[in-house]
Scaffold this motif. Structure first.
Motif, short mmCIF file in Angstrom:
data_model
loop_
_atom_site.label_atom_id
_atom_site.label_comp_id
_atom_site.label_asym_id
_atom_site.label_seq_id
_atom_site.Cartn_x
_atom_site.Cartn_y
_atom_site.Cartn_z
N UNK A 176 0.74 -1.18 0.16
CA UNK A 176 -0.01 -0.02 0.10
C UNK A 176 0.82 1.24 0.30
N UNK A 177 0.58 2.18 -0.99
CA UNK A 177 1.45 3.45 -1.01
C UNK A 177 0.57 4.52 -0.79
N UNK A 178 0.64 5.47 0.07
CA UNK A 178 -0.19 6.59 0.32
C UNK A 178 0.65 7.79 -0.36
N UNK A 179 -0.07 8.63 -0.70
CA UNK A 179 0.23 10.10 -1.14
C UNK A 179 -0.71 11.03 -0.95
N UNK A 180 -0.25 12.31 -1.16
CA UNK A 180 -0.96 13.41 -0.99
C UNK A 180 -1.23 14.42 0.32
N UNK A 181 -0.19 13.79 1.16
CA UNK A 181 -0.26 14.72 2.28
C UNK A 181 0.60 16.03 2.19
N UNK A 182 0.39 16.99 3.01
CA UNK A 182 1.22 18.04 2.84
C UNK A 182 0.73 19.26 3.97
N UNK A 183 1.31 20.60 3.89
CA UNK A 183 1.06 21.38 4.78
C UNK A 183 -0.06 22.20 4.26
N UNK A 184 -1.24 22.54 5.09
CA UNK A 184 -2.42 23.27 4.77
C UNK A 184 -2.88 24.10 5.77
N UNK A 185 -3.46 25.19 5.45
CA UNK A 185 -3.92 25.98 6.42
C UNK A 185 -5.29 25.79 7.09
N UNK A 186 -5.58 25.99 8.44
CA UNK A 186 -6.91 25.62 8.96
C UNK A 186 -7.99 25.92 7.92
N UNK A 187 -8.77 25.19 7.66
CA UNK A 187 -10.02 25.38 6.95
C UNK A 187 -9.89 24.94 5.58
N UNK A 188 -8.64 24.67 5.26
CA UNK A 188 -8.42 23.92 3.80
C UNK A 188 -8.55 22.63 3.76
N UNK A 192 -3.78 17.31 12.38
CA UNK A 192 -2.21 17.05 12.21
C UNK A 192 -1.75 15.71 12.61
N UNK A 193 -1.14 14.94 11.52
CA UNK A 193 -0.68 13.50 11.76
C UNK A 193 -0.23 12.92 10.88
N UNK A 194 0.44 11.85 10.87
CA UNK A 194 0.78 10.96 10.03
C UNK A 194 -0.53 10.05 9.36
N UNK A 195 -0.96 9.91 8.19
CA UNK A 195 -2.13 9.18 7.74
C UNK A 195 -1.70 7.74 7.11
N UNK A 196 -2.26 6.80 7.51
CA UNK A 196 -1.84 5.45 7.24
C UNK A 196 -3.07 4.83 6.63
N UNK A 197 -2.83 3.97 5.44
CA UNK A 197 -3.85 3.11 4.86
C UNK A 197 -3.60 1.82 5.36
N UNK A 198 -4.71 1.09 5.57
CA UNK A 198 -4.72 -0.21 6.14
C UNK A 198 -5.68 -1.18 5.47
N UNK A 199 -5.27 -2.42 5.41
CA UNK A 199 -6.07 -3.80 5.01
C UNK A 199 -5.64 -4.64 5.77
N UNK A 200 -6.30 -5.70 5.69
CA UNK A 200 -5.97 -7.07 6.27
C UNK A 200 -6.61 -8.26 5.16
N UNK A 201 -5.65 -9.37 5.25
CA UNK A 201 -6.15 -10.80 4.73
C UNK A 201 -5.39 -11.69 5.46
N UNK A 202 -5.91 -11.98 6.65
CA UNK A 202 -5.37 -12.82 7.61
C UNK A 202 -4.30 -12.12 8.47
N UNK A 203 -3.38 -11.42 7.65
CA UNK A 203 -2.59 -10.33 8.37
C UNK A 203 -2.94 -8.88 7.96
N UNK A 204 -2.21 -8.04 8.75
CA UNK A 204 -2.58 -6.80 8.44
C UNK A 204 -1.48 -6.17 7.45
N UNK A 205 -1.72 -5.15 6.68
CA UNK A 205 -0.86 -4.54 5.90
C UNK A 205 -0.88 -3.00 6.10
N UNK A 206 -0.06 -2.24 6.31
CA UNK A 206 0.05 -0.93 6.33
C UNK A 206 0.99 -0.22 5.31
N UNK A 207 0.40 1.06 4.84
CA UNK A 207 1.25 1.82 4.07
C UNK A 207 2.49 2.37 4.82
#
Length: 113
Positions: A4-16, A89-104
């Motif tokens: 799993x590969x995440x993208x799209x994060x960044x710095x944004x102003x409140x309300x954005x 504000x946080x690190x955002x992760x994608x997750x799924x599982x199929x018997x075992x868990x997978x994280x980006x």
């Protein structure tokens, strides 16, 4: 081995807004559920939103009405984030599982003026 590969994060102003993407090496319809988690600085990882293979969605109370989880017809999961707050504000992760868990690897979202 699912990747799993995440993208799209960044710095944004409140309300954005930001749109995160999670691309899987396998069809996202092959998983019973996919989800977005986040880990704020100094805190534990928490569930943000989830979507079942059938399309049912669920959201944390803190993001209800502001965030929206969706997918395309192949292998990408999205998280549309509107009306962002500093507490998102946080690190955002994608997750799924199929018997075992997978994280980006995670993508950093910073909400600050």
């Amino acid at each position: 081995q699912v990747q799993l590969v995440e993208s799209g994060g960044g710095l944004v102003q409140p309300g954005g807004s930001l749109r995160l993407s999670c691309t899987s090496t396998e069809s996202i319809f092959s998983f019973k559920v996919m989800a977005w988690y986040r880990q704020p600085p100094g805190k534990e990882r928490e569930l943000v939103a989830s979507m079942t293979a059938g399309g049912s969605t669920d959201y944390a109370d803190s993001v209800q009405g502001r965030f929206s989880i969706s997918r395309n017809t192949r292998n990408t999961l999205f998280l549309q984030m509107n009306s962002l707050k500093p507490e998102d504000t946080a690190v955002y992760y994608c997750f799924t599982h199929r018997g075992v868990g997978y994280w980006g690897q995670g993508t950093q979202v910073t909400v600050s003026s």
